[in-house]
Motif scaffolding. Structure first.
Motif, PDB file in Angstrom:
ATOM      1  N   HIS A 119      20.258 -59.756  27.311  1.00 59.28           N
ATOM      2  CA  HIS A 119      20.924 -59.270  26.197  1.00 59.28           C
ATOM      3  C   HIS A 119      20.493 -60.651  25.117  1.00 59.28           C
ATOM      4  N   GLY A 120      19.332 -60.996  25.106  1.00 62.03           N
ATOM      5  CA  GLY A 120      18.968 -62.164  24.331  1.00 62.03           C
ATOM      6  C   GLY A 120      19.193 -63.327  24.449  1.00 62.03           C
ATOM      7  N   HIS A 121      20.083 -63.894  25.636  1.00 62.04           N
ATOM      8  CA  HIS A 121      20.539 -64.823  25.989  1.00 62.04           C
ATOM      9  C   HIS A 121      19.931 -65.530  27.378  1.00 62.04           C
ATOM     10  N   ASP A 122      19.591 -66.926  27.423  1.00 59.33           N
ATOM     11  CA  ASP A 122      19.010 -67.278  28.568  1.00 59.33           C
ATOM     12  C   ASP A 122      20.071 -67.999  29.617  1.00 59.33           C
ATOM     13  N   TYR A 123      20.162 -67.374  30.829  1.00 54.37           N
ATOM     14  CA  TYR A 123      21.116 -67.704  31.862  1.00 54.37           C
ATOM     15  C   TYR A 123      20.569 -68.557  33.048  1.00 54.37           C
ATOM     16  N   ARG A 124      21.051 -69.635  33.333  1.00 57.57           N
ATOM     17  CA  ARG A 124      20.368 -70.485  34.656  1.00 57.57           C
ATOM     18  C   ARG A 124      20.875 -69.582  35.688  1.00 57.57           C
ATOM     19  N   VAL A 125      20.118 -69.651  36.622  1.00 51.75           N
ATOM     20  CA  VAL A 125      20.233 -69.173  38.129  1.00 51.75           C
ATOM     21  C   VAL A 125      20.530 -69.904  39.178  1.00 51.75           C
ATOM     22  N   ASN A 126      21.952 -70.290  39.191  1.00 50.53           N
ATOM     23  CA  ASN A 126      22.411 -70.994  40.416  1.00 50.53           C
ATOM     24  C   ASN A 126      22.835 -70.252  41.613  1.00 50.53           C
ATOM     25  N   ALA A 127      23.048 -68.860  41.390  1.00 54.70           N
ATOM     26  CA  ALA A 127      23.599 -67.966  42.546  1.00 54.70           C
ATOM     27  C   ALA A 127      22.466 -67.883  43.589  1.00 54.70           C
ATOM     28  N   GLN A 128      22.998 -67.300  44.869  1.00 62.02           N
ATOM     29  CA  GLN A 128      22.349 -67.156  45.899  1.00 62.02           C
ATOM     30  C   GLN A 128      21.790 -65.920  45.889  1.00 62.02           C
ATOM     31  N   VAL A 129      20.375 -65.534  46.087  1.00 72.49           N
ATOM     32  CA  VAL A 129      19.793 -64.199  45.912  1.00 72.49           C
ATOM     33  C   VAL A 129      19.295 -63.857  47.189  1.00 72.49           C
ATOM     34  N   HIS A 130      19.678 -62.735  47.448  1.00 72.60           N
ATOM     35  CA  HIS A 130      19.288 -62.145  48.668  1.00 72.60           C
ATOM     36  C   HIS A 130      18.598 -60.633  48.712  1.00 72.60           C
ATOM     37  N   THR A 131      17.649 -60.662  49.351  1.00 72.40           N
ATOM     38  CA  THR A 131      16.767 -59.301  49.278  1.00 72.40           C
ATOM     39  C   THR A 131      16.823 -58.630  50.549  1.00 72.40           C
ATOM     40  N   VAL A 132      17.582 -57.525  50.889  1.00 68.88           N
ATOM     41  CA  VAL A 132      17.691 -56.693  51.845  1.00 68.88           C
ATOM     42  C   VAL A 132      17.047 -55.511  52.046  1.00 68.88           C
ATOM     43  N   GLY A 133      15.867 -55.807  52.234  1.00 68.08           N
ATOM     44  CA  GLY A 133      14.803 -54.681  52.110  1.00 68.08           C
ATOM     45  C   GLY A 133      14.845 -53.310  53.014  1.00 68.08           C
ATOM     46  N   GLY A 134      15.644 -53.663  54.158  1.00 64.30           N
ATOM     47  CA  GLY A 134      15.515 -52.420  55.109  1.00 64.30           C
ATOM     48  C   GLY A 134      16.565 -51.277  54.701  1.00 64.30           C
ATOM     49  N   LEU A 135      17.024 -51.398  53.645  1.00 63.71           N
ATOM     50  CA  LEU A 135      17.943 -50.204  53.245  1.00 63.71           C
ATOM     51  C   LEU A 135      17.202 -49.442  52.257  1.00 63.71           C
ATOM     52  N   SER A 136      16.143 -49.700  52.013  1.00 63.03           N
ATOM     53  CA  SER A 136      15.383 -48.795  50.813  1.00 63.03           C
ATOM     54  C   SER A 136      15.550 -47.443  51.148  1.00 63.03           C
ATOM     55  N   ALA A 137      15.469 -46.617  49.991  1.00 69.29           N
ATOM     56  CA  ALA A 137      15.404 -45.073  50.327  1.00 69.29           C
ATOM     57  C   ALA A 137      14.018 -44.437  50.238  1.00 69.29           C
ATOM     58  N   HIS A 138      13.082 -45.395  50.203  1.00 67.18           N
ATOM     59  CA  HIS A 138      11.834 -45.025  50.261  1.00 67.18           C
ATOM     60  C   HIS A 138      11.188 -45.368  51.613  1.00 67.18           C
ATOM     61  N   THR A 139      10.472 -44.340  52.175  1.00 71.55           N
ATOM     62  CA  THR A 139       9.762 -44.892  53.508  1.00 71.55           C
ATOM     63  C   THR A 139       8.684 -45.795  53.247  1.00 71.55           C
ATOM     64  N   ASP A 140       8.299 -46.515  54.336  1.00 72.30           N
ATOM     65  CA  ASP A 140       7.407 -47.659  54.407  1.00 72.30           C
ATOM     66  C   ASP A 140       5.883 -46.923  54.700  1.00 72.30           C
ATOM     67  N   GLN A 141       5.168 -48.103  54.834  1.00 73.38           N
ATOM     68  CA  GLN A 141       3.569 -47.735  55.010  1.00 73.38           C
ATOM     69  C   GLN A 141       3.472 -46.868  56.295  1.00 73.38           C
ATOM     70  N   GLN A 142       4.207 -47.257  57.506  1.00 74.03           N
ATOM     71  CA  GLN A 142       3.969 -46.446  58.740  1.00 74.03           C
ATOM     72  C   GLN A 142       4.647 -45.098  58.443  1.00 74.03           C
ATOM     73  N   GLY A 143       5.863 -45.008  57.741  1.00 77.59           N
ATOM     74  CA  GLY A 143       6.241 -43.492  57.601  1.00 77.59           C
ATOM     75  C   GLY A 143       5.607 -42.693  56.617  1.00 77.59           C
ATOM     76  N   LEU A 144       4.723 -43.458  55.734  1.00 78.56           N
ATOM     77  CA  LEU A 144       3.852 -42.599  54.839  1.00 78.56           C
ATOM     78  C   LEU A 144       2.706 -41.911  55.495  1.00 78.56           C
ATOM     79  N   MET A 145       2.162 -42.857  56.511  1.00 75.67           N
ATOM     80  CA  MET A 145       1.114 -42.370  57.061  1.00 75.67           C
ATOM     81  C   MET A 145       1.427 -41.477  58.188  1.00 75.67           C
ATOM     82  N   GLU A 146       2.459 -41.592  58.654  1.00 76.77           N
ATOM     83  CA  GLU A 146       3.133 -40.458  59.767  1.00 76.77           C
ATOM     84  C   GLU A 146       3.280 -39.139  59.103  1.00 76.77           C
ATOM     85  N   TRP A 147       3.927 -39.219  57.837  1.00 75.54           N
ATOM     86  CA  TRP A 147       4.193 -38.031  57.237  1.00 75.54           C
ATOM     87  C   TRP A 147       2.726 -37.191  56.715  1.00 75.54           C
ATOM     88  N   TYR A 148       1.797 -37.878  56.482  1.00 77.29           N
ATOM     89  CA  TYR A 148       0.554 -37.352  55.866  1.00 77.29           C
ATOM     90  C   TYR A 148       0.031 -36.834  57.091  1.00 77.29           C
TER      91      TYR A 148
END
Length: 457
Positions: free
Chosen positions: A383-412
């Motif tokens: 919103h037009g202002h800069d904020y320092r990122v001190n928070a701890q950021v986690h990426t939890v990729g296994g909960l994606s709603a999209h299938t992955d490369q293996q799933g795409l190849m299997e579907w095709y």
């Protein structure tokens, strides 16, 4: 049969593909472009075809990057039927009305700071525009083959991505096209697995995660529990940007499933999204689309949507009050890529605190605040202002709603005879990796969709 690509053709968002078949013009999806400012500016551009000349619109599911420009399509002359799965028909008004509200707010905020000599910028869509879409909806059940125009038929199959998400089979001129929509991974909670299709003359397939495989889902869920434990020991709060449709409901499912193991009764859990609350009620009306395990969980206590410490925050005042909670709060709020919505207000208040844990549970498009945070930038602009990122950021990729490369190849791989394949809905790095793998393993002719590209079968 000819297909012309006008969106999600080199990027993930903005799904829109024009099919000309049997003398008719059928549009597959009409989604909003999301991400960088210059990308989103393209949403205001005129359509590269005449909306009034379309005979029908088919929608794969209710995410905004697949339906967000439908009101503009109608405003610019489209009057044909809109075919979609029944649950998608329930979700669509909720999603579009929320998008219109945000668009109106964004326009109002932008116009306050515009050059006085410049005309005011209208919103991308309004609630009035949304109301004009609803009479055109033609809900369908899964697996029902339906004539949508003379010489053109479709059937919708379960894509396992969100409630009502569909793979589109389209027949005409003696040819068959299959459009994957967005495909979910096998074993996704609540939803059934994507339907396998065996015959096609041309396949349009998403490729969001075409260059990688997801972590094991159970390992990912275990990681989520560890984040909660860590945050509790630090007497902090947890912020989870999540889409109102799909991810929010899955998170609540896991909360119910691991209620005792994660000791969740000690937390205050907020679903901070009026839209997500409405979506929860729609999910509750469509248990017939759930998988067997989800039906069992819904019979248990606590039910995922009725956790004893779950608070649905409807008003702006209720949302703002969450920021006064110093510790012990888990906040699920939209949007999932942190490019709008209430999550931005929580990030503004919490990013500077080391005891804040920000958990990303889905894809972050290029140019979004979510993408910048997962790339560990030291500052973000909100919103037009800069904020320092001190928070701890986690990426939890296994909960994606999209299938992955293996799933795409299997579907095709279920298709007989390796029909020609066009990859859509993916960044080039992901599409190129997937094209290489499929081409090498199957010998299929794989193309990467580009805006304006035409493909004939």
């Amino acid at each position: 049969m000819q297909v012309e690509f006008h969106g999600a053709a080199g990027e993930v968002t903005g799904s829109m593909h024009l099919v000309e078949v049997a003398g008719r013009r059928v549009l597959l999806d009409c989604g909003m472009l999301q991400g960088r400012r210059e990308l989103e500016a393209r949403n205001f551009a005129p359509f590269p075809f005449d909306p009034a000349a379309l005979d029908a619109l088919v929608l794969s599911h209710a995410h905004i990057d697949h339906i967000g420009r439908v009101p503009r399509l109608v405003a610019q002359g489209f009057r044909g039927p809109v075919f979609l799965q029944r649950a998608t028909a329930d979700l669509l008004p909720v999603m579009l009305e929320d998008a219109a509200s945000l668009a109106e707010s964004d326009a109002e905020r932008g116009n306050r700071h515009r050059d006085p000599e410049q005309p005011p910028q209208p919103p991308l869509l309004t609630r009035h525009d949304v109301a004009r879409v609803l009479p055109l909806l033609r809900p369908l059940d899964y697996d029902a083959r339906t004539a949508i125009a003379p010489g053109v038929e479709i059937a919708l199959r379960d894509a396992g991505h969100i409630l009502g998400s569909s793979i589109v089979e389209l027949w005409g001129d003696g040819r068959k096209l299959v459009f994957s929509g967005d495909l979910g991974p096998k074993g996704t909670p609540i939803l059934c697995d994507p339907c396998a299709i065996e015959e096609a003359d041309l396949v349009l397939m998403e490729s969001t995660y075409g260059d990688r495989d997801h972590r094991d889902r159970i390992a990912t869920v275990h990681e989520l529990g560890e984040v909660f434990e860590h945050a509790w020991r630090e007497r902090g709060n947890v912020l989870i940007p999540a889409f109102a449709v799909g991810r929010s409901q899955e998170l609540l499912y896991w909360f119910a499933r691991y209620w005792d193991e994660w000791n969740l009764g000690r937390w205050r859990v907020f679903l901070d999204s009026p839209m997500a609350g409405k979506v929860v009620r729609i999910y509750d009306r469509h248990h017939e689309l759930f998988d067997e395990q989800a039906r069992a969980v819904w019979r248990q206590r606590p039910s995922p949507f009725r956790l004893p410490n779950l608070h649905f925050t409807e008003s702006t005042q209720e949302s703002m009050a969450i920021n006064s909670i110093d510790s012990g709060a888990i906040v699920i709020a939209g949007s999932g890529m942190a490019n709008g919505g209430r999550i931005l207000h929580h990030l503004r208040h919490r990013l500077g605190r080391r005891d804040t844990h920000v958990v990303f549970v889905g894809y972050q498009a290029e140019g979004t605040i979510g993408r910048r945070l997962v790339e560990r930038v030291p500052w973000v602009r909100i919103h037009g202002h800069d904020y320092r990122v001190n928070a701890q950021v986690h990426t939890v990729g296994g909960l994606s709603a999209h299938t992955d490369q293996q799933g795409l190849m299997e579907w095709y791989g279920h298709f007989r005879g390796t029909p020609p394949l066009v990859l859509v809905h993916g960044e080039d790095r992901a599409r190129e990796a997937l094209a290489g793998e499929i081409g090498q393993r199957t010998g299929a002719h794989v193309m990467l969709a580009r805006p304006g590209m035409r493909c004939t079968v």
